[in-house]
Every structure is written in C-alpha cells, then in structure tokens.
Design an enzyme around this catalytic site. Structure first.
Site, short mmCIF file in Angstrom:
data_model
loop_
_atom_site.label_atom_id
_atom_site.label_comp_id
_atom_site.label_asym_id
_atom_site.label_seq_id
_atom_site.Cartn_x
_atom_site.Cartn_y
_atom_site.Cartn_z
N TYR A 175 -13.14 5.09 20.61
CA TYR A 175 -15.01 4.57 20.77
C TYR A 175 -15.45 4.63 22.12
CZ TYR A 175 -12.96 3.76 15.88
OH TYR A 175 -13.04 3.75 14.44
N GLY A 319 -1.24 -5.62 10.47
CA GLY A 319 -2.19 -4.23 9.64
C GLY A 319 -2.22 -4.08 8.25
N CYS A 346 3.26 4.65 4.41
CA CYS A 346 2.50 6.00 4.67
C CYS A 346 1.99 6.38 4.71
CB CYS A 346 2.92 6.18 2.84
SG CYS A 346 1.79 4.91 2.01
N CYS A 363 -3.60 0.72 -1.34
CA CYS A 363 -2.56 0.93 -0.82
C CYS A 363 -1.29 1.66 -1.72
CB CYS A 363 -1.75 -1.01 -0.75
SG CYS A 363 -0.36 -0.78 -0.23
N GLU A 413 16.29 4.09 -17.70
CA GLU A 413 16.81 4.89 -17.06
C GLU A 413 18.19 6.02 -17.10
OE1 GLU A 413 16.86 7.41 -13.88
OE2 GLU A 413 15.30 6.37 -14.02
#
Length: 665
Positions: A175, A319, A346, A363, A413
């Site tokens: 910046y 964050g 990710c 997210c 499963e």
C-alpha cells in the site's frame, strides 16, 4: 486457563487495557455498503468475535481519501464526518462485550481499486505498479504527499470521535506508505526517496500528524512488512533502520511481511509452519522494547502461549482463525479446545473471495460467519428422522446440523472412518492442516446423542427404508475422473503398476517415501495434479507436469495459485502446457503438443484429470423416495466435484430443507 496464563494476562498500552493477548487483525470483508458505510452484516460479524472473548478487534482497513485511497470492491470509509455515526455504532456494539476496538487507516496508493478511480491514475511514490499487470500510478508531488499526511491525521481524529480505542497506520503489503518504504517501488531522488532515512520520511510525518490529532494518551499501532521477500526489496535490517527513524511516537509495532507479488507469505499459505513469523517479531521486540504483534498460521493456544512465554511477541493476531471460530478465546478459556474449529489455511472463502472474486468473505469450515451457532436455538416442531449417506465433510455437516435442531439422525459411511476426501488429502504432509476439520467434526458428532454414525457398511435402499426417514441426504462424494484414454484402465492403480490416480497414491503413500531423483510425470495441472507435483518436487524427484490449458492452476484460489506457481519455478518442474494425453503405457505417457508427439517416460506416472460426482446410489434412492413420498436431497461432491466450502454450505442448508418441509420452528 492456568495452562495459558500468558494468553489471559491483561496488558495496558498507553491507557488502553486489553483483557487478554488475542487480537483480531484487520481483514477485508466486502460487507460494507457501496458508499463505504457500516452495514448490519458488519455489525453482527464483528460483534460475534467480541462476544467470543477477543481482547482487541482491529476493524478492516478504512479509506482515508476517496477514491484514491480506496481498496477493494466495497470498503469502509472515514474520509468524511458523515461516517462517524456508523463507526460509533460499531465500537459501541463491541465495547459492550469487553473488547477494545482499533481501526486500520490506509491509503492504497498504486493498489487502489480501479473501479472507483473513474479512469484516473492512482498515486504512488513513483510510476511503478504495485503488482504484476497493475495500473501504472502517477508519482506524487510534494504537495500530494503533504495532503495525504493531513488526511491520515483527519482520519485518526474521526476514529477517536467514533469511539475507537486505538488506530493502526498501515505501512506494509504494497500500500502507499509501503510504496515509499520499499525500493521495489520508490525511485524518487528527493527527500522522500533514495536513502533509508528519506524513504521512511513520509511514515514519520504521518505518525507525527496522527499523534498531533489524537493526543499523547491514545495508542497508535504501526503495521509494516519487515521482509518484502522479493528480489531488490527490503530485508529486516533495512526495515529495522527505517523504523528507528519513525517509531518513537508509536505504541504498538505490528510485524508482517511481503508485498503483492509474494502474497502467499502475507496471507500465509497452508504449508507454512505454525507461528512461522515469530523470529521476525522477536527481532523487532528486542530492538525497540515496545509491545509487538505477530501473526502467521497461529491456530492453537499452545503455539500462542509459546510465543508469548518465550518473549517473541506481546500480542497474538489470529485472523482467519477468528473467521473460522469466533469463540476461539472463550473456548480456550473454558477448556473446550476439542470443540474449536481450527482454520485449515485454505484461503478460499476469506482471501480468494474478497481479493480475486469481489465477493463477501465466507469460510470453508464455518458456513455462517455472521450469526455463528444461532441456528441451534431453533428446533423441529415434531419428530423428524434424517438419514445422511456419506460421512465426508458435506455429509457430516448435514448430519450434525440436523441433529442439533432435534432431528433423529443416522450418518452412514461405507468406509471404516468418516472424513471423506478431506481426510485422505490431509495425509499429504503439505495438506496436513485439513485434517483438523474432520477431527473437529468427529468431536461434534460424538457430542450428539441423537446422531448415530455407522461405518464400514455400504447402505442399500432397503437399509435406508428400514430407518423410516422423512428426509434422506445423499453425500456420496466424488471419484477420480478417468476418461476413455487408450491404456488408462489397463494400468491405473493396478497391482505392480507404475500408474496411479490420486486415490491410488493416497492409499499407498508410504511407497513414495523416498522419491529422490525419480522421474515423475503428472497429467493434469489442476488442484489435484499440483498437489501431487508439490509432494514429489519438494522431495527431490524430477517432475514433469502436463496440462491441456495454456497454464496450470486455472481454478485455484489466489494464494494457493501464487504459492504453486512459485513452487514450480523454484523446483524446476518441467511444464508441458497445451498438451493432451494420448495413451498410457507401462512406464511412459504418450502426449501431443501442437501436433508434435511426445514420449514421456516415468518411474511414477499420475493421471490427475480431476474428480467427478459419485452418484451410484442416487437414482435408486430417488425412485424409492418418489414412491414413498420421502424427500431426497443431493449435496456436496455428489452434485459436482468442488471444494470443501461448497459441500459444507450445502450441508448447513439442510435447515432450509427442513423449513420447506414445514417442520422447523
């Protein structure tokens, strides 16, 4: 809490007392209104993190001089008094929960969002773009410089009026202020260019102006890139010298790294070590003896506590971890680590959504980052039985959500363990963080008495019918795409063969422990092919990558693509672009590139042409559902092979299905 006494020790910085050492750093959201005003979504989003116990929340970078300072598709503004009321509402909301609130003041310079400039040139120290293929800026005059300095001061005063406890000046990440500090951009020969002292001058003047406006008893934080990580850029010794010219009136030093062209280190790529910037923050802390902030894949309280206890930093910036888990602090404080969603780094819903796709952030592992677990307050109004077929990430989310609102739920499963492709991919060392999400989901399943997980059995329509469900969710995932290429089915994943799919590789990973100097050819330059390429390139193999498109990684998120392109270059991967696989042989591939036939021999060959939806149970299930008036919903990769974020969102969307059925209060 006693285990993490450093995390939960209060600290006072120039009159601002933080109840703990966890801070939320500024991260763009694309939640602001189109004119830069605070939105209700923004209020709810930040309040959720304040409720979660975060000590200091720094609001995403705000525009101090519209349009030249603007950054991103939508961005908060503070360049006019009309924005003070909305910002005051925001600080008021967060203060209710005991959080302190800061705001990052920023001028984007050459990184300004082009759509807001109305064909005007952005401003910078010199006429050097801030990123590859970026706009060419206009070099600022001295008059421009002093006007911007005043704008920082005016914005800081508004921040104080709006109830903020602190302001942060952004001097990193390509910046404007960074464009003066870094020799990559600054080619001036006046008092604002050339020497380290001259390049630091604008930052010193900005800090002086901000201090003049907010007064002596108000904290100022400075964020900067200690290392540029580009050729010809600043190194830590350069920045330490420049900081010595300008940090005397600053209270907090926020240590970051990287420029636009090394974005994978600024927004940490997945395989970087937890807390990998701690040594850099230690250098700054030891030099200036001021409260220092560090970030960088800090996902567990153990790493945070270690950084604090060993004196590497004073404040821990989490964050993406707070996007994934708003209750991070509260869960740590109350001994609920097993119930924490740990960020898997990710970078898809957060960084890629905002930077590359102009979307509001989301997210991959938290399908509602604004309202959190508020859905758990709802409940089905009558008995509802739900069967979910497939315990990958989509199926697990659907089953847990259904159980959490009161449905009697079965999760079936066929394999021995839940987790699906996410769990399998996480066995690759560079993808190990992904394993945290299936682990969290297993803990979530174990805490639900009305959810039964049944593994190791292929569910038939008869088995499902015996459970008398009102709703069936098909989440059977995906399998490797294996098109009709000559020889492919003769060799792929066969005993003693040298040709593998991604599933074949993951099922035999120990066999590839020592690939040094092996010849490896990977067909397919998408996400899966690049994961395989990365694995072997990092371990000393000679890798060739074959891709039909002009370049690899077309559909990757921005951070992963940047890191993968760097990997290909660093490890000398041979790239065959615009190249099509023609046939598969026992120890070679035959390919065609613009009319030329290529013979590519290998010790290991991998065919990674993507994944395709596995719908083997869907058709008979739909027929049965139609006959017996049972809702059948298909979600996740069994709709189309995509990413974790898509399947998890569709899993949570079972709430909408229950609403449509009229059973959810």
């Amino acid at each position: 809490m006693n285990t993490y006494r450093h995390i939960f020790s209060p600290v006072t910085i120039n009159g601002m007392t933080l109840k703990n050492r966890i801070i939320m750093p500024p991260m763009g959201t694309n939640f602001a209104g189109i004119n830069g005003e605070v939105s209700e979504e923004q209020l709810d989003y930040y309040e959720l993190r304040a409720k979660g116990g975060t000590g200091l929340i720094t609001i995403e970078n705000v525009c101090i001089d519209f349009p030249f300072a603007s950054n991103g598709t939508t961005q908060l503004r503070i360049d006019n008094d009309q924005y003070v009321p909305g910002l005051f509402r925001l600080t008021e909301r967060l203060h209710k929960h005991g959080a302190c609130v800061s705001v990052q003041l920023n001028h984007a310079g050459a990184s300004a969002y082009p759509g807001r400039l109305n064909h005007q040139q952005p401003l910078s120290s010199s006429n050097v773009p801030s990123k590859k293929n970026g706009l060419v800026p206009r070099a600022m005059t001295k008059e421009d410089i002093y006007q911007i300095i005043d704008k920082f001061g005016e914005a800081a005063l508004r921040a104080r009026l709006a109830g903020f406890d602190c302001v942060e000046i952004h001097a990193g990440h390509s910046y404007l202020l960074c464009q003066f500090l870094s020799p990559v951009y600054n080619q001036r020969d006046d008092e604002f260019g050339g020497s380290l002292e001259n390049r630091a001058r604008i930052v010193q003047l900005v800090i002086d102006k901000v201090r003049e406006q907010v007064g002596p008893r108000f904290p100022i934080s400075l964020r900067f890139s200690l290392e540029d990580f580009v050729e010809g850029g600043n190194h830590k010794d350069d920045m330490i010298t420049m900081l010595s010219y300008c940090q005397d009136k600053v209270d907090i030093l926020n240590v970051s790294v990287a420029l636009n062209d090394t974005l994978q280190f600024q927004i940490d790529q997945m395989d970087l070590e937890d807390g990998w910037k701690r040594k850099l923050s230690r250098v700054v802390r030891d030099k200036f003896h001021k409260p220092t902030v560090v970030s960088g894949n800090i996902r567990t309280p153990a790493i945070a506590e270690s950084i604090l206890s060993e004196g590497d930093a004073d404040l821990i910036a989490i964050g993406r971890g707070l996007i994934a888990e708003p209750e991070w602090v509260n869960k740590v404080q109350h001994g609920q680590e097993a119930q924490m969603r740990k960020c898997i780094s990710c970078n898809i819903g957060c960084a890629d959504h905002r930077i590359a796709r102009s979307r509001p952030i989301r997210c991959s592992i938290n399908p509602d980052i604004i309202h959190g677990d508020a859905y758990k307050q709802r409940h089905v109004r009558e008995p509802v039985r739900v069967v979910v077929i497939g315990a990958g990430t989509a199926g697990m989310e659907a089953a847990c959500t259904a159980a959490e609102v009161g449905c009697e739920t079965w999760l079936l499963e066929a394999k021995g363990q839940p987790g699906g492709l996410a769990a399998e991919i996480s066995t690759l060392p560079e993808k190990r963080r992904i394993a945290d999400f299936p682990a969290f989901m297993k803990n979530r399943i174990n805490g639900l008495s009305n959810l039964r997980l049944i593994t190791g059995k292929q569910a038939s329509v008869r088995d499902i019918a015996a459970l008398e469900p009102h709703l069936v969710i098909n989440a059977t995932g995906s399998s490797p795409l294996l098109p009709p290429i000559n020889g492919l089915m003769d060799f792929i994943d066969k005993p003693n063969s040298k040709v593998f799919s991604i599933k074949g590789m993951l099922n035999n990973l120990p066999a590839f422990d020592h690939p040094e100097n092996k010849q490896v050819v990977v067909i397919g330059g998408g996400a899966v092919g690049l994961d395989v390429t990365e694995f072997f390139a990092l371990r000393g193999a000679h890798v060739s990558l074959v891709e039909m498109m002009p370049a690899p990684g077309r559909d990757l998120d921005l951070i992963t693509k940047t890191s993968m392109m760097s990997m290909l270059q660093k490890y000398g991967v041979t790239q065959y672009m615009n190249t099509r696989l023609m046939s598969v042989n026992a120890d070679s591939f035959t390919a065609e590139q613009q009319g030329e036939v290529l013979h590519l021999p290998f010790d290991y060959g991998f065919v990674c042409l993507g994944m395709r939806a596995d719908q083997h149970t869907l058709s008979p299930l739909q027929s049965w559902g139609l006959e017996h008036n049972v809702n059948i919903v298909n979600i996740g990769d069994s709709v189309a092979a995509r990413r974790i974020i898509d399947g998890v969102r569709e899993g949570r969307n079972i709430l909408s299905t229950l609403e449509d059925m009229g059973v959810l209060a």
